[in-house]
Design a protein around this motif. Structure first.
Motif, short mmCIF file in Angstrom:
data_model
loop_
_atom_site.label_atom_id
_atom_site.label_comp_id
_atom_site.label_asym_id
_atom_site.label_seq_id
_atom_site.Cartn_x
_atom_site.Cartn_y
_atom_site.Cartn_z
N ALA A 186 0.83 -1.20 0.00
CA ALA A 186 0.00 0.00 0.00
C ALA A 186 0.86 1.25 0.00
CB ALA A 186 -0.93 -0.01 1.21
N GLU A 189 2.47 2.01 -3.25
CA GLU A 189 1.50 2.55 -4.21
C GLU A 189 0.98 3.94 -3.81
OE1 GLU A 189 -1.41 -0.52 -4.20
OE2 GLU A 189 -0.24 -1.87 -5.50
N ASP A 237 -0.84 4.51 -1.23
CA ASP A 237 -2.17 4.36 -0.63
C ASP A 237 -2.07 4.49 0.89
OD1 ASP A 237 -4.73 3.76 0.11
OD2 ASP A 237 -4.83 1.82 -0.91
N THR A 267 -5.19 3.20 3.18
CA THR A 267 -5.22 1.77 3.48
C THR A 267 -4.12 1.39 4.46
OG1 THR A 267 -6.20 1.21 1.35
CG2 THR A 267 -5.00 -0.54 2.47
N THR A 296 -2.76 11.59 4.08
CA THR A 296 -3.38 11.17 2.81
C THR A 296 -2.50 11.66 1.66
OG1 THR A 296 -5.48 11.05 1.61
CG2 THR A 296 -4.80 13.23 2.37
#
Length: 317
Positions: free
Chosen positions: A178, A181, A183, A186, A285
């Motif tokens: 994650a 990537e 992310d 997650t 984020t």
């Protein structure tokens, strides 16, 4: 006769350094990330220790075994060793032993490992371990072998079943994927806390200040620390005892032909000197990919949009 008692948390950097004369309940693992799955096991460890008047003990290793046995220099870890210690200290366990993982240690037979680590040094009365745990030279011994050793040396083995492990469906590997990537959402859900970067603020080229977006350059000493995918992120930190938000760029600054990857943070409503200070960045984020712009003016306009988007995210929390 060994004493059974409770003391304050102790941290030891070698099994041979732990010479307390207390019985313990032990769990073993690398615990990279100390994620929600790990914490479920640790909670079980602590509850068992409290119920039986034993010391809740974690045995972990550094470097990561894959780095030693497979010479896997490309393996990046979710936590630095210091980060992992800080997280584990907050769980409520009694003893944390971080044993150096070496080729010589990996060559201990299963019997030698049990006698030296669990019996002689940790005084284990109980071992809580996953159903698929393997140990000893070439990792040939299984939990069934551990149960036999337990009968011989007087410790109980409590198995964490496949169903229990699968129920959590979290792994350090999934978290690393994650993060690779970008992310963060997650990764943070799996971790149960915000993914962090710890480092020292160093001087950069000063370009950010020229376009009204001064940045702090974060230098991370531990080369094995996993750095998320290049891009722009919303972050927060504790600076001068207060929570400060900001946005962070990971990448090569292609607009100004950067050649070296950097981690730069622009803090909102904070303009004090941070050079030389060690700080922690919590990642919240991801906003976008790193981009190359045709001009500095276009970069500045995008940064203004990024700031608005970051503040919208922060205000929505």
């Amino acid at each position: 006769m060994l004493k059974i008692n409770k003391t304050q948390v102790v941290i030891k950097r070698n099994l041979s350094d732990y010479n307390e004369e207390y019985f313990s309940v032990v769990t073993i693992g690398t615990f990279d990330g100390v994620h929600v799955g790990h914490k479920k096991i640790i909670k079980r460890l602590i509850e068992s220790a409290r119920a039986n008047d034993l010391k809740a003990t974690i045995l972990t290793f550094f470097p990561h075994p894959r780095m030693v046995l497979q010479q896997d220099a490309d393996l990046k870890l979710i936590n630095t060793l210091d980060e992992k210690i800080a997280i584990l200290e907050k769980t409520g366990l009694d003893v944390l032993v971080i044993h150096p993982f070496t080729k010589a240690f990996s060559r201990l037979s299963a019997s030698e490992y049990v006698q030296e680590a669990l019996v002689k040094n940790l005084n284990a009365k109980k071992v809580i371990i996953g159903y698929d745990h393997r140990f000893g030279r070439n990792r040939t011994a299984t939990i069934k072998d551990l149960q036999v050793y337990g009968e011989t040396y007087g410790f109980e083995v409590e198995e964490i079943s496949a169903e229990e492990i699968n129920e959590v469906s979290v792994s350090s590997t999934k978290i690393r994927k994650a993060l690779a990537e970008g992310d963060i959402k997650t990764a943070n859900e799996f971790l149960g806390y915000e993914f962090m970067l710890n480092g020292v603020i160093t001087k950069g080229k000063g370009l950010g200040r020229q376009i009204d977006f001064p940045t702090a350059n974060l230098y991370i000493e531990e080369k094995y620390k996993l750095i998320p995918k290049d891009g722009v992120y919303v972050v927060k930190s504790i600076l001068d005892d207060r929570e400060v938000f900001g946005m962070m760029n990971i990448g090569y600054n292609p607009t100004v032909n950067g050649v070296k990857k950097s981690i730069e943070i622009h803090f909102f409503d904070f303009d004090e000197d941070l050079y030389g200070k060690k700080i922690q960045i919590d990642m919240l984020t991801r906003l976008r990919n790193e981009q190359r712009f045709d001009s500095i003016d276009m970069l500045q306009q995008q940064l203004k949009k990024d700031k608005l988007n970051a503040l919208a995210f922060i205000n929505a929390q």
